[in-house]
Scaffold this motif. Structure first.
Motif, short mmCIF file in Angstrom:
data_model
loop_
_atom_site.label_atom_id
_atom_site.label_comp_id
_atom_site.label_asym_id
_atom_site.label_seq_id
_atom_site.Cartn_x
_atom_site.Cartn_y
_atom_site.Cartn_z
N THR A 3 0.81 -1.22 0.00
CA THR A 3 0.00 0.00 0.00
C THR A 3 0.85 1.27 0.00
O THR A 3 0.37 2.32 -0.43
N ILE A 4 2.09 1.20 0.47
CA ILE A 4 2.98 2.35 0.38
C ILE A 4 3.26 2.66 -1.09
O ILE A 4 3.21 3.81 -1.53
N LYS A 5 3.52 1.61 -1.87
CA LYS A 5 3.75 1.81 -3.30
C LYS A 5 2.49 2.36 -3.97
O LYS A 5 2.59 3.21 -4.87
N LEU A 6 1.32 1.87 -3.56
CA LEU A 6 0.09 2.37 -4.15
C LEU A 6 -0.05 3.87 -3.96
O LEU A 6 -0.51 4.59 -4.86
N ILE A 7 0.35 4.35 -2.79
CA ILE A 7 0.28 5.79 -2.52
C ILE A 7 1.19 6.55 -3.47
O ILE A 7 0.82 7.56 -4.07
N PHE A 8 2.45 6.08 -3.60
CA PHE A 8 3.39 6.73 -4.51
C PHE A 8 2.86 6.70 -5.94
O PHE A 8 2.90 7.71 -6.66
N ASP A 9 2.37 5.54 -6.38
CA ASP A 9 1.85 5.41 -7.75
C ASP A 9 0.71 6.38 -8.00
O ASP A 9 0.61 7.01 -9.06
N SER A 10 -0.17 6.51 -7.02
CA SER A 10 -1.31 7.39 -7.17
C SER A 10 -0.89 8.85 -7.28
O SER A 10 -1.33 9.57 -8.18
N LYS A 11 0.00 9.28 -6.39
CA LYS A 11 0.40 10.69 -6.36
C LYS A 11 1.32 11.05 -7.52
O LYS A 11 1.15 12.09 -8.17
N PHE A 12 2.31 10.19 -7.79
CA PHE A 12 3.30 10.53 -8.82
C PHE A 12 2.76 10.34 -10.24
O PHE A 12 3.23 10.97 -11.17
N ASN A 13 1.77 9.45 -10.41
CA ASN A 13 1.20 9.22 -11.74
C ASN A 13 -0.15 9.90 -11.92
O ASN A 13 -0.80 9.73 -12.95
N ASN A 14 -0.56 10.65 -10.91
CA ASN A 14 -1.80 11.41 -10.96
C ASN A 14 -3.00 10.53 -11.32
O ASN A 14 -3.79 10.83 -12.21
N LEU A 15 -3.12 9.41 -10.58
CA LEU A 15 -4.22 8.48 -10.79
C LEU A 15 -5.04 8.38 -9.51
O LEU A 15 -4.50 8.44 -8.41
N ASP A 16 -6.35 8.25 -9.67
CA ASP A 16 -7.17 8.10 -8.46
C ASP A 16 -7.08 6.67 -7.95
O ASP A 16 -6.50 5.79 -8.59
N GLU A 17 -7.66 6.43 -6.78
CA GLU A 17 -7.49 5.14 -6.13
C GLU A 17 -8.09 3.99 -6.93
O GLU A 17 -7.52 2.90 -6.99
N GLU A 18 -9.23 4.23 -7.56
CA GLU A 18 -9.84 3.17 -8.36
C GLU A 18 -8.95 2.80 -9.55
O GLU A 18 -8.77 1.63 -9.87
N GLU A 19 -8.40 3.81 -10.21
CA GLU A 19 -7.51 3.55 -11.36
C GLU A 19 -6.28 2.77 -10.93
O GLU A 19 -5.81 1.88 -11.66
#
Length: 254
Positions: A44-60
């Motif tokens: 889930t730490i990676k998910l946070i980085f992926d979401s913020k750095f790739n500008n994707l919402d949680e569902e994406e």
């Protein structure tokens, strides 16, 4: 009667290899439930980085992660496809949990096949070299190969390596790219190119010969997580983190 697809393996053999890989695709694309999604613990730490750095919402992000899990499974099956196909060349056979992937029937060649050149760390490289060297020692006429189907260049050369601070070499242990290995086993310089050019036709013929399957059930992981948050009122990431790491200090407060 001449082969329709490749002149170094029978049409029936190629189509069977295509069928096996197709079944692997179907299995990989079967419904990924929340239980399957959580099987190896979600980072889930990676998910946070992926979401913020790739500008994707949680569902994406969750949908992307599900697709990544599918792709990882399929990549493993591609290597198996090459093993099965090469095992259909006259004079060679596929290993079935025998310690090798491909061998010559007269024991003059043993090979371990990796689909990509960068799939091994230093420990696995050391282990592979030692395994190939043992085959070379046990079978004095054998040449032993580390095959990289997708390599950074075309090559067939002795495998000299420094791994974990140790130097490794053997007079009959080699590393070889996929094109050169196909050429070695078939005696045809462009054998791998022929596979590339004729594979689309073989796949189309195979797909045209089978009955349409029922539509694959849509991956339900995200839907199940959304159902959980309708009760807990957590965010998607918080729900995933809680369900994976509620036993971590402080995480019970999510």
């Amino acid at each position: 009667m001449a082969n329709k697809y490749l002149d170094f393996v029978a049409d029936e053999h190629l189509l069977k290899c295509v069928e096996n890989l197709h079944n692997s695709y179907l299995k990989a694309k079967e419904n990924i439930s929340k239980k399957t999604f959580y099987k190896n613990k979600v980072d889930t730490i990676k998910l946070i980085f992926d979401s913020k750095f790739n500008n994707l919402d949680e569902e994406e992000i969750i949908e992307t992660e599900v697709l990544r899990q599918i792709d990882k499974s399929i990549n493993n099956s591609i290597g198996t496809f090459h093993e099965e196909l090469l095992g259909g060349i006259d004079g060679y056979e596929k290993g079935d949990l025998s310690g090798f992937d491909i061998k010559a029937e007269d024991d003059t060649l043993f090979a371990d096949i990796k689909n990509k050149h960068n799939t091994m760390n230093s420990s696995s490289s050391e282990s592979l070299f030692q395994k190939l060297a043992r085959y070379a020692d046990d079978y004095k006429q054998a040449k032993c190969y580390w095959v990289q189907i997708l390599a950074k260049k075309s090559f067939n050369e002795k495998w000299f390596a420094e791994i974990n601070g140790k130097e490794y070499s053997h007079s009959r242990v080699y590393k070889i790219s996929g094109d050169q290995f196909y050429s070695l086993l078939t005696g045809q310089e462009d054998a791998f190119f022929k596979l590339y050019k004729n594979l689309p036709l073989a796949i189309s013929d195979y797909l045209g010969s089978i009955k349409s399957e029922n539509e694959i059930q849509e991956n339900s992981a995200l839907t199940e997580i959304q159902e959980s948050i309708s009760e807990s009122q957590r965010s998607i990431f918080d729900q995933i983190t809680f369900e994976n790491y509620s036993y971590y200090l402080g995480f019970e407060r999510l």
